[in-house]
Design a protein around this motif. Structure first.
Motif, short mmCIF file in Angstrom:
data_model
loop_
_atom_site.label_atom_id
_atom_site.label_comp_id
_atom_site.label_asym_id
_atom_site.label_seq_id
_atom_site.Cartn_x
_atom_site.Cartn_y
_atom_site.Cartn_z
N ARG A 97 20.76 35.91 13.75
CA ARG A 97 20.76 34.53 14.26
C ARG A 97 19.36 33.91 14.25
N ARG A 98 18.33 34.74 14.25
CA ARG A 98 16.96 34.21 14.22
C ARG A 98 16.62 33.60 12.87
N LYS A 99 17.43 33.88 11.84
CA LYS A 99 17.18 33.36 10.50
C LYS A 99 18.11 32.21 10.13
N VAL A 100 18.94 31.78 11.08
CA VAL A 100 19.90 30.71 10.84
C VAL A 100 19.31 29.37 11.28
N ASP A 101 19.57 28.32 10.51
CA ASP A 101 19.17 26.97 10.92
C ASP A 101 20.29 26.41 11.80
N HIS A 102 20.12 26.52 13.11
CA HIS A 102 21.15 26.12 14.06
C HIS A 102 21.34 24.61 14.12
N THR A 103 20.43 23.84 13.53
CA THR A 103 20.60 22.37 13.52
C THR A 103 21.80 21.98 12.66
N GLN A 104 22.25 22.89 11.82
CA GLN A 104 23.41 22.62 10.95
C GLN A 104 24.71 23.10 11.57
N LYS A 105 24.66 23.61 12.78
CA LYS A 105 25.84 24.16 13.46
C LYS A 105 26.28 23.23 14.59
N HIS A 106 27.60 23.10 14.75
CA HIS A 106 28.15 22.35 15.88
C HIS A 106 28.21 23.29 17.09
N VAL A 107 27.86 22.77 18.26
CA VAL A 107 27.81 23.58 19.47
C VAL A 107 28.54 22.88 20.62
N MET A 108 28.81 23.68 21.64
CA MET A 108 29.45 23.19 22.85
C MET A 108 29.00 24.12 23.98
N PRO A 109 28.54 23.60 25.12
CA PRO A 109 28.14 24.47 26.21
C PRO A 109 29.36 24.97 26.99
N LEU A 110 29.53 26.28 27.06
CA LEU A 110 30.68 26.86 27.75
C LEU A 110 30.23 28.04 28.62
N CYS A 111 30.82 28.14 29.80
CA CYS A 111 30.59 29.31 30.65
C CYS A 111 31.31 30.50 30.00
N ARG A 112 31.04 31.68 30.49
CA ARG A 112 31.64 32.88 29.91
C ARG A 112 33.17 32.81 29.93
N THR A 113 33.76 32.35 31.04
CA THR A 113 35.22 32.27 31.16
C THR A 113 35.81 31.32 30.12
N HIS A 114 35.22 30.12 29.99
CA HIS A 114 35.77 29.15 29.05
C HIS A 114 35.44 29.51 27.60
N HIS A 115 34.36 30.25 27.38
CA HIS A 115 34.05 30.74 26.04
C HIS A 115 35.14 31.71 25.58
N GLU A 116 35.49 32.63 26.46
CA GLU A 116 36.56 33.58 26.14
C GLU A 116 37.88 32.84 25.95
N ASN A 117 38.14 31.86 26.81
CA ASN A 117 39.35 31.05 26.72
C ASN A 117 39.43 30.30 25.39
N TYR A 118 38.28 29.81 24.92
CA TYR A 118 38.20 29.11 23.64
C TYR A 118 38.69 30.03 22.51
N HIS A 119 38.22 31.27 22.53
CA HIS A 119 38.60 32.22 21.48
C HIS A 119 40.08 32.63 21.59
N GLN A 120 40.60 32.69 22.81
CA GLN A 120 42.01 33.05 23.00
C GLN A 120 42.93 31.94 22.52
N LEU A 121 42.59 30.69 22.83
CA LEU A 121 43.47 29.55 22.52
C LEU A 121 43.28 29.00 21.11
N GLY A 122 42.07 29.09 20.61
CA GLY A 122 41.73 28.42 19.35
C GLY A 122 41.22 27.03 19.64
N ALA A 123 40.51 26.45 18.69
CA ALA A 123 39.81 25.17 18.89
C ALA A 123 40.75 24.03 19.28
N GLU A 124 41.84 23.86 18.55
CA GLU A 124 42.72 22.71 18.80
C GLU A 124 43.38 22.76 20.17
#
Length: 156
Positions: A97-124
Motif C-alpha cells: 500500500r505504500r507504493k499505491v497512489d491513493h489519490t486515484q482510489k475512492h474512499v469512505m470513512p467507516l468504523c470497524r463494525t460498518h467496514h465489516e458490514n460493508y463487506h458482508q452486504l456489498g456496496a449496493e
C-alpha cells in the motif's frame, strides 16, 4: 451555555460572510449563502464534537464535503464513531500500500463494525441500507498525508 454557543455561531457566520443568518421568505439570502451556512454548520459540529445523532443517515446536500470532513476527522460516515479510511476501489491482496497512489482510489470513512458490514452486504446494499453514496470520494495527496495514509505521492 447553549445561547452562548448559538451567539458564537451566528457571529462566526456573520464574520465569515458579512451577512446575518436568515432563512425567512422575505430575506435576500441566496442558495449560495445557504450552502455556506450548511458547510459552516458541518464544520462547527466537527470542531465542537457535537453529536450528529441521526444526521449521518440524512446526509446534507453537500454530501461530498460532509464525507470529506468525516474522513478528515476520522468519523464513521454511518454512525459517527472513530473510523478508518476504507478503500472502495480494491488495492489488491499482497500489494504494498505504500507504493499505491491513493489519490486515484475512492474512499469512505467507516468504523470497524460498518467496514465489516460493508463487506458482508456489498456496496449496493450497504449504500441503500445506510443512505450513503455508493462511490465515496477521492482525497488529494495533502489530505491523505495528513491522515497518515502512506502511499506513492511523488507526482503530487
Amino acid at each position: 451555555p447553549q445561547k452562548y454557543i448559538k451567539d458564537m455561531f451566528y457571529l462566526q457566520y456573520s464574520a465569515y460572510t458579512g451577512k446575518e443568518i436568515s432563512l425567512a421568505d422575505s430575506s435576500k439570502t441566496s442558495v449560495s449563502d445557504v450552502n455556506v451556512l450548511i458547510d459552516l454548520v458541518i464544520d462547527f459540529m466537527f470542531e465542537w464534537n457535537v453529536p450528529f445523532k441521526e444526521g449521518y443517515k440524512q446526509l446534507p446536500r453537500e454530501e461530498r464535503y460532509f464525507i470529506y470532513q468525516c474522513c478528515r476527522h476520522r468519523r464513521c460516515l454511518v454512525c459517527g464513531d472513530s473510523a478508518d479510511i476504507h478503500h472502495l476501489d480494491t488495492v489488491g491482496m499482497g500489494v504494498d500500500r505504500r507504493k499505491v497512489d491513493h489519490t486515484q482510489k475512492h474512499v469512505m470513512p467507516l468504523c470497524r463494525t460498518h467496514h465489516e458490514n460493508y463487506h458482508q452486504l456489498g456496496a449496493e446494499k450497504f449504500a441503500e441500507l445506510y443512505h450513503v453514496p455508493i462511490n465515496g470520494i477521492k482525497l488529494d495527496a495533502e489530505t491523505l498525508k495528513k491522515l497518515g495514509v502512506k502511499g506513492n505521492y511523488e507526482s503530487q
